[in-house]
Design a protein around this motif. Sequence first.
Motif, short mmCIF file in Angstrom:
data_model
loop_
_atom_site.label_atom_id
_atom_site.label_comp_id
_atom_site.label_asym_id
_atom_site.label_seq_id
_atom_site.Cartn_x
_atom_site.Cartn_y
_atom_site.Cartn_z
N ALA A 1 0.83 -1.20 0.00
CA ALA A 1 0.00 0.00 0.00
C ALA A 1 0.87 1.25 0.00
O ALA A 1 0.55 2.25 -0.70
N GLN A 2 1.95 1.23 0.74
CA GLN A 2 2.85 2.39 0.77
C GLN A 2 3.54 2.59 -0.57
O GLN A 2 3.73 3.74 -1.02
N ASN B 1 2.36 1.70 -3.62
CA ASN B 1 1.35 2.22 -4.55
C ASN B 1 1.10 3.71 -4.31
O ASN B 1 0.92 4.48 -5.26
N LEU B 2 1.09 4.10 -3.03
CA LEU B 2 0.84 5.50 -2.73
C LEU B 2 1.97 6.37 -3.28
O LEU B 2 1.72 7.48 -3.80
N MET C 1 1.40 6.77 -7.05
CA MET C 1 0.24 7.61 -7.32
C MET C 1 0.49 9.07 -6.97
O MET C 1 -0.09 9.99 -7.57
N GLN C 2 1.39 9.30 -6.06
CA GLN C 2 1.70 10.66 -5.65
C GLN C 2 2.36 11.42 -6.81
O GLN C 2 2.12 12.61 -7.00
N TYR D 1 -0.39 12.21 -9.22
CA TYR D 1 -1.24 13.26 -8.66
C TYR D 1 -0.56 14.62 -8.75
O TYR D 1 -1.21 15.64 -9.06
N GLU E 1 -9.21 10.03 -6.47
CA GLU E 1 -8.48 8.77 -6.65
C GLU E 1 -7.25 8.73 -5.75
O GLU E 1 -6.92 7.68 -5.18
N TYR E 2 -6.57 9.83 -5.63
CA TYR E 2 -5.38 9.88 -4.77
C TYR E 2 -5.76 9.64 -3.30
O TYR E 2 -5.05 8.95 -2.55
N GLN F 1 -8.05 7.75 -2.17
CA GLN F 1 -8.30 6.32 -1.97
C GLN F 1 -6.99 5.59 -1.65
O GLN F 1 -6.95 4.69 -0.81
N TYR F 2 -5.90 5.95 -2.32
CA TYR F 2 -4.61 5.31 -2.04
C TYR F 2 -4.09 5.69 -0.64
O TYR F 2 -3.48 4.88 0.05
N GLY G 1 -5.95 3.68 1.78
CA GLY G 1 -5.49 2.28 1.71
C GLY G 1 -4.27 2.05 2.59
O GLY G 1 -4.13 1.01 3.24
#
Length: 401
Positions: free
Chosen positions: A125-126, A128-129, A132-133, A136, A145-146, A148-149, A152
């Motif tokens: 999870a970390q 993926n974040l 996505m950062q 974003y 959407e950001y 949600q990560y 998570g």
Amino acid sequence: MNRSRKIKIGIAAGIIVILAVAMMMTKGGKKSKGGMPLGQETSVTVVKAEHPSSGDIILTTGLTGTVEPSDVVHIYAKAAGDVTAVYVKAGDMVTQGQVLFEIDTEQVETAKNSMDAASVSLSEAQSNLRRMQILYSGGDLSEQEYEQYVNGVKSAQLQYESAKLAYERQVQYSTVTVPINGKIESFDVEVYDRVSQSQDLCVIAGEGENIVSFYVTQRMMQNANVGDQLEIQKNGTTYKANISEINSMVDTDTGLFKVKAQIENTQEIAPGSTVKLNLVTERALDTMVVPIDAIYYSGGNAYVYLYQDGAASMAQVEVGLEDEEHAQILSGLTADDMVVSTWSSNLYEGAKIRLRDEVQSGEKAQPGEAVQSGEELQPGETAPSGGENSEHAESQAEQEA
């Protein structure tokens, strides 16, 4: 019988009567040393007398108690399992944090696997974040959407912490440690034993001084106070103790009140031992007291004899506490009264008495007095006139006459 013979008999009878009368007059005319006719002496009893004094009367009651450690800890198994290792035995001295034994709870491995899985999920999870950062930041990912990560990662973090706590709890359950410094009094654990949850396996007594616990009635409890000193006897040795705790609720098993006292220097008394103790149950401090021998009873009423001008005078008194030597006087006396402290069956209202100190100083009895000792003389002392009863006085008077 002729006339002359009758005259002779009459003369002889008259002579006998005259002689008898003369003897009676002679004996009756003899005087005692004081000049009073014998048989009329006044009996005088020698006594001791003293003023009432101020003192303390403390009464104790013998009880039995049980010696207990001041701090006692029972060790229980918090989870079922097989004992895999034992590191101590009964009688060992242990310190806080020391391992006593280990248990295979059969859940440690499962808990560890769950924790490891939660750790992996958190790492993913970390990761993926972080990816996505970047998106974003470049505007390629919406804020929704950001978010949600981000959520998570938070959820994975909570799951990991929960799994870790469960694992640590299982490790704690499988490793039993000492909570306080002390001595192992009992230990019922061996390798390969199967133990159940909440099973009492070990008892540890703290390093503090022992206490003695005992039970008292409500009347005894009302006269006991925290801090009062007790005497404890065990194997011929006396120990000092002070009351540290008095329960105000009745013990359901005994119907009495439980009391605890702190004992000093009792390392040689094993916990669980039964001891004898003396508890102060009644006390009268700084009160008026007289010797116990001064108290007489008649019909349940108490009285004493006072020395008043050479005579005994009865005085009704109210008696409180009594010990082996003294009695408490609640009413009936003043500090100026001279109380006869010698018990004697010769005393009565108006009886003639003399003080022993006066007799020992050499004062003589008054004419017509037969002195009787009202007390036991000490070794080496001469009886003032204890044997001079009326018979002895009569013999002495006859010799002087």
